[in-house]
Design a protein around this motif. Structure first.
Motif, mmCIF file in Angstrom:
data_model
loop_
_atom_site.group_PDB
_atom_site.id
_atom_site.type_symbol
_atom_site.label_atom_id
_atom_site.label_comp_id
_atom_site.label_asym_id
_atom_site.label_seq_id
_atom_site.Cartn_x
_atom_site.Cartn_y
_atom_site.Cartn_z
ATOM 1 N N LEU A 184 34.358 -37.031 25.779
ATOM 2 C CA LEU A 184 33.950 -37.373 27.020
ATOM 3 C C LEU A 184 34.363 -35.919 27.719
ATOM 4 O O LEU A 184 33.421 -35.308 28.947
ATOM 5 C CB LEU A 184 35.359 -37.301 28.490
ATOM 6 C CG LEU A 184 35.981 -38.949 27.525
ATOM 7 C CD1 LEU A 184 37.192 -39.408 28.678
ATOM 8 C CD2 LEU A 184 34.511 -39.752 28.395
ATOM 9 N N ASN A 185 34.035 -34.475 26.405
ATOM 10 C CA ASN A 185 33.617 -32.849 27.390
ATOM 11 C C ASN A 185 32.449 -32.242 26.748
ATOM 12 O O ASN A 185 31.672 -31.978 27.684
ATOM 13 C CB ASN A 185 34.805 -32.213 26.949
ATOM 14 C CG ASN A 185 35.469 -31.767 28.723
ATOM 15 O OD1 ASN A 185 34.333 -30.448 29.188
ATOM 16 N ND2 ASN A 185 36.250 -32.590 29.557
ATOM 17 N N GLY A 229 29.924 -35.152 26.922
ATOM 18 C CA GLY A 229 30.002 -36.232 28.085
ATOM 19 C C GLY A 229 28.739 -36.763 28.911
ATOM 20 O O GLY A 229 29.482 -37.826 28.161
ATOM 21 N N THR A 254 28.710 -40.141 26.181
ATOM 22 C CA THR A 254 28.860 -41.492 26.490
ATOM 23 C C THR A 254 28.546 -41.763 28.607
ATOM 24 O O THR A 254 28.811 -42.745 27.994
ATOM 25 C CB THR A 254 30.597 -40.681 26.968
ATOM 26 O OG1 THR A 254 30.800 -40.182 25.534
ATOM 27 C CG2 THR A 254 31.378 -41.957 26.924
ATOM 28 N N LEU A 279 29.557 -33.032 35.097
ATOM 29 C CA LEU A 279 30.766 -33.495 34.302
ATOM 30 C C LEU A 279 31.438 -31.794 33.524
ATOM 31 O O LEU A 279 31.624 -32.095 32.654
ATOM 32 C CB LEU A 279 30.277 -34.124 33.031
ATOM 33 C CG LEU A 279 29.507 -35.597 33.368
ATOM 34 C CD1 LEU A 279 28.828 -36.213 31.694
ATOM 35 C CD2 LEU A 279 31.003 -36.229 33.730
ATOM 36 N N ILE A 313 39.680 -36.146 31.562
ATOM 37 C CA ILE A 313 39.781 -37.097 30.384
ATOM 38 C C ILE A 313 40.210 -38.320 30.744
ATOM 39 O O ILE A 313 39.653 -39.183 30.599
ATOM 40 C CB ILE A 313 39.536 -36.052 29.393
ATOM 41 C CG1 ILE A 313 38.728 -35.627 29.109
ATOM 42 C CG2 ILE A 313 39.663 -37.081 28.085
ATOM 43 C CD1 ILE A 313 39.197 -33.889 28.111
#
Lengths: 491, 233, 119
Positions: B56-57, B60, B63, B188, B206
């Motif tokens: 997610l980071n 990200g 995703t 993001l 997150i």
């Protein structure tokens, strides 16, 4: 400076929000792609002068490049984004009144996501992210090919889906092998480490990647899906698939060969494959009696010409190949849009049934004629300059084999001229049988066609509008150390 | 003929595999870029589950693309299997009304359904602390709905509401990304405070994104099941 | 002994990919072809996990004390597999829906009997 990540975020947000707009009114949905792509065209035109001065590397998430996904907006990226969003915008305008089959809301969502996928492919600097966007493009085009839900459409979509997903699996295998070897997914990072690896290993992973992207690009042994998919999709989707989707496959192949692997050894082979594709595409197109299949086979031929030009690998050759991408995208989008509306009015796909339309639908027939002349390469249209520069670049290489190649390419052009003249002659000089109640198109259908005709003529007469951008883009493909330097900071 | 050609192609690929795999030693430490994530992940993102912080980071954007792919599948399935309303009604009338699931299945699924939803929600809320996350939690929720479909074949979810929930949660994901662009200049970015690692309220954006993904995946997979059940008759 | 241990997982992943390709190339039933595509996906997922594995280490989750950065495996392939699984599910769902439509039009799943377009 506008942040290039908006180029992907904005259409995504609009695509997600179409059902919400549907709450207000069912009619808004079809205008959303136009609005989103208008914003994208605006952003990309603002970006062009800035990028030509200094390429931008935009990190997503805020970490420095090899540790996060980053967008690399060089001249090549901004050129392809501008092309993709402009063609997408025109086709979106066409689709406002062309798409009548329910559920139209879902069509517009899928269409917008397809364009987003293509934009992501050409901008991203991370090889796995490239794969993800490639899948976005492929999956939405499988669904859109089957959109009419008729017999041919679903079969073509099935065929496309099977071959396409084997292709993307191959891409993923290639990526897995590269990750296992280098432990990184950033394209510039891989490119800077490539010299340290075993050449046979590199060849194997390159073969997987090229086969995978080659299926989407429809290079010769891998092109069985294209004629069916392009001919049985709705015409607006055929225009997008021929104009944009297969070009992203070519971009993938070119990026792998030039930037990541620096594989000079296989370039002549690639040029040879391109030539074979050209010859086979044009010869099959000559035999067709279905107008959309004819255009689809002609797309195979043209993609072969583009691959051939990229395989020449001199700066002029790559420049000519990119120019051919522009002229083919404009001309083929125009041809599919015009043919799509003629088919809609006449109710049949066969070439014979189109005879006599020149008088009944003068504007549409004129647009079709301009598009086909540009594809053949007649002056003063855009196609002339691109074909001429390809031939000139091939002669300049001064290898005897390339002279043979040029002769074959010219023969293919003659074949191409043969079948396009046949269609145009049918339009104007034959009496139609049952075209009495056919009327001219209007409104949202004719506007994109006129814009495409004007841009083909303007680029044909004043190519200097785009040559600066194209030269920069060719320089990006050939100068891989420059690319690595932008991303990793010149070290 | 076709079989022989295929086997030849497969042998070529197999030789390629053997050669390529022999260059990637199994089980050896060949971590390169990921060392950065392992060493700095907790401090930089606040998530103790490094896979989550990568998903997610650091990556990200992948995703976001992945969520989009699932969205495309759900929308495309709806488009391909779309049937006009009128025809649909006629078919429903003709159908056998006596078809019912067994008593055990009906009672058991009534009992289990809330527990499955709770478990799914637990998985995606704790995505940054324990194995799991939005996709896994969403899949569990969809499995709960699948159980309900088996037990009560006549019942349907409200397609309109689920479609709206899908697009809202997608918009939340993109919106958080755009907020990151506004606050710190990168799409993001994790712009919220990171909190104390290993607690529920940590890791900035997150958990919020994972909750949105959990809802989205749950509704999308349920919608796919619903479409396949309803439209394929 | 250790030779087989080293190769076991690669053989599994490569074997699954090859079996899937064989099914796609040779079989004529559309459902079987879709299953073959799924075989390929699974094989690639196992391949990615194998690449990230480091012998004797544990999952990269620091929720319990006593796990140091020196003894966890590579987190990136696990993130990639998550993405690849979701993409595989999406392709599978769409493929099945198109198969349903093809069956409704042709009343057969055998690709050699579907004559509309040349296969």
């Amino acid at each position: 400076m506008v942040n290039p990540s908006l180029l992907i975020a904005v259409p995504l947000a609009f695509a997600f929000s179409i059902p919400l707009f549907g709450l207000v009114s069912k009619k808004i949905g079809k205008y959303i792609p136009v609005v989103a792509l208008l914003i994208n065209v605006g952003i990309s035109f603002i970006l062009i002068p800035q990028i030509l001065k200094k390429p931008a590397v935009v990190s997503i998430g805020g970490w420095s490049p090899p540790f996060c996904i980053n967008l690399v907006v060089g001249p090549l990226g901004v050129f392809l984004v501008t092309l993709i969003s402009s063609i997408g915008l025109l086709v979106a305008i066409y689709a406002i009144s062309y798409i009548k089959e329910e559920p139209t809301e879902k069509y517009h969502m899928l269409f917008l996501l397809l364009i987003t996928g293509a934009t992501g492919i050409v901008l991203t600097g991370d090889i796995f992210n490239l794969f993800v966007f490639f899948e976005i493009l492929c999956i939405s085009s499988y669904a859109l090919v089957a959109y009419n839900k008729d017999k041919e459409g679903t079969e073509a979509a099935m065929k496309y889906l099977i071959q396409g997903s084997v292709g993307s699996s191959f891409v993923l295998i290639g990526i897995a092998l590269l990750y296992g070897m280098f432990g990184t997914l950033n394209m510039a990072d891989i490119a800077s480490r490539v010299t340290s690896a075993d050449p046979t290993f590199l060849f194997i992973s390159l073969a997987f990647l090229i086969t995978g992207f080659g299926i989407e690009a429809a290079v010769f042994p891998l092109n069985a899906w294209l004629p069916d998919a392009h001919s049985s999709a709705p015409s607006s989707i055929s225009a997008i698939l021929s104009g944009i989707a297969i070009k992203t496959g070519v971009y993938g192949v070119a990026r792998m060969i030039y930037t990541i692997f620096n594989a000079d050894g296989i370039l002549t082979f690639i040029a040879f494959l391109g030539l074979l594709t050209l010859l086979i595409g044009e010869m099959s197109a000559f035999r067709q009696n279905d107008i959309k299949r004819l255009l689809a086979y002609s797309s195979i031929g043209q993609i072969g010409l583009i691959v051939f030009a990229l395989g020449i690998a001199t700066s002029l050759g790559v420049f000519a190949g990119l120019f051919q991408i522009v002229s083919h995208a404009l001309a083929k989008a125009l041809l599919f849009l015009a043919a799509g509306y003629m088919i809609y009015r006449v109710g049949s796909k066969s070439i014979d049934s189109l005879s006599g339309l020149g008088r009944k639908m003068p504007l549409t027939s004129f647009a079709f004629t301009i598009g086909s002349f540009s594809l053949i390469g007649l002056p003063p249209f855009a196609g002339f300059i691109s074909k001429f520069s390809i031939v000139y670049a091939a002669i300049q290489v001064k290898k005897p084999i390339f002279l043979v190649f040029v002769v074959i390419a010219l023969i293919a052009t003659v074949i191409e001229a043969g079948y396009f003249f046949k269609v145009v002659q049918n339009l104007y000089f034959k009496e139609g049988k049952n075209v009495d109640n056919v009327t001219e198109t209007s409104g949202y259908i004719i506007v994109p066609m006129i814009i495409l005709v004007i841009s083909i003529i303007v680029i044909g007469i004043h190519p200097q509008f785009i040559t600066g951008l194209l030269k920069g883009a060719a320089g990006e493909l050939l100068g891989r150390t420059g690319y690595i330097g932008w991303v990793l900071g010149g070290s | 003929m076709r079989r022989i050609v295929s086997i030849i192609i497969l042998i070529i690929i197999a030789v390629g595999f053997i050669f390529a795999f022999s260059k990637i030693p199994f089980g050896k430490d060949k971590i390169n870029v990921a060392n950065y994530y392992i060493k700095k992940g907790i401090k930089q993102t606040g998530a103790v589950n490094i896979v989550t912080s990568v998903v997610l980071n650091y990556r990200g954007f992948d995703t976001l693309g992945e969520v989009t792919v699932l969205f495309i599948a759900a929308v495309g399935l709806g488009a391909v299997l779309f049937v006009e309303r009128k025809i649909q009604k006629n078919m429903d009338d003709k159908e056998d009304k006596t078809k019912r699931a067994s008593l055990i299945l009906r009672t058991g699924s009534r009992l289990l359904f809330p527990l499955i939803l709770l478990f799914g929600a637990y998985i995606f809320v704790h995505g940054h602390l324990t194995p799991g996350g939005g996709f896994q939690g969403g899949a569990i929720i969809a499995s709960g709905f699948l159980l309900m479909y088996l037990a009560f074949p006549k019942q349907r979810i409200n397609k309109k509401t689920s479609g709206l929930a899908e697009s809202l949660s997608g918009l939340i994901f993109v919106g958080i990304g755009l907020l990151g662009l506004v606050f710190s200049g990168y799409f993001l970015t994790n712009f919220l405070p990171k909190g104390i690692p290993n607690t529920l309220f940590s890791a900035g954006i997150i958990p919020i994104i994972y909750i949105a993904i959990g809802f989205k995946v749950g509704f999308e997979l349920t919608g796919i099941i619903d479409d396949l059940l309803e439209r394929s008759r | 002994m250790s030779g087989i241990y080293n190769w076991m997982y690669y053989i599994a992943s490569g074997g699954l990919i090859l079996i899937g390709l064989y099914i796609v190339l040779v079989k004529t039933n559309l459902i079987k072809i879709v299953i073959g595509l799924n075989f390929i996906d699974t094989g690639i997922n196992i391949l990615l996990i194998c690449i990230g594995y480091v012998r004797g280490r544990t999952a990269p989750i620091f929720s319990r004390p006593g796990i140091s950065p020196a003894n966890v495996v590579d987190p990136v392939p696990q993130a990639l597999v998550l993405t690849a699984i979701v993409i595989g599910v999406a392709v599978l769902a769409l493929a099945l829906s198109i198969v349903i439509k093809v069956y409704q039009h042709n009343k057969t799943l055998n690709v050699t009997k579907i004559k509309g377009l040349k296969w």
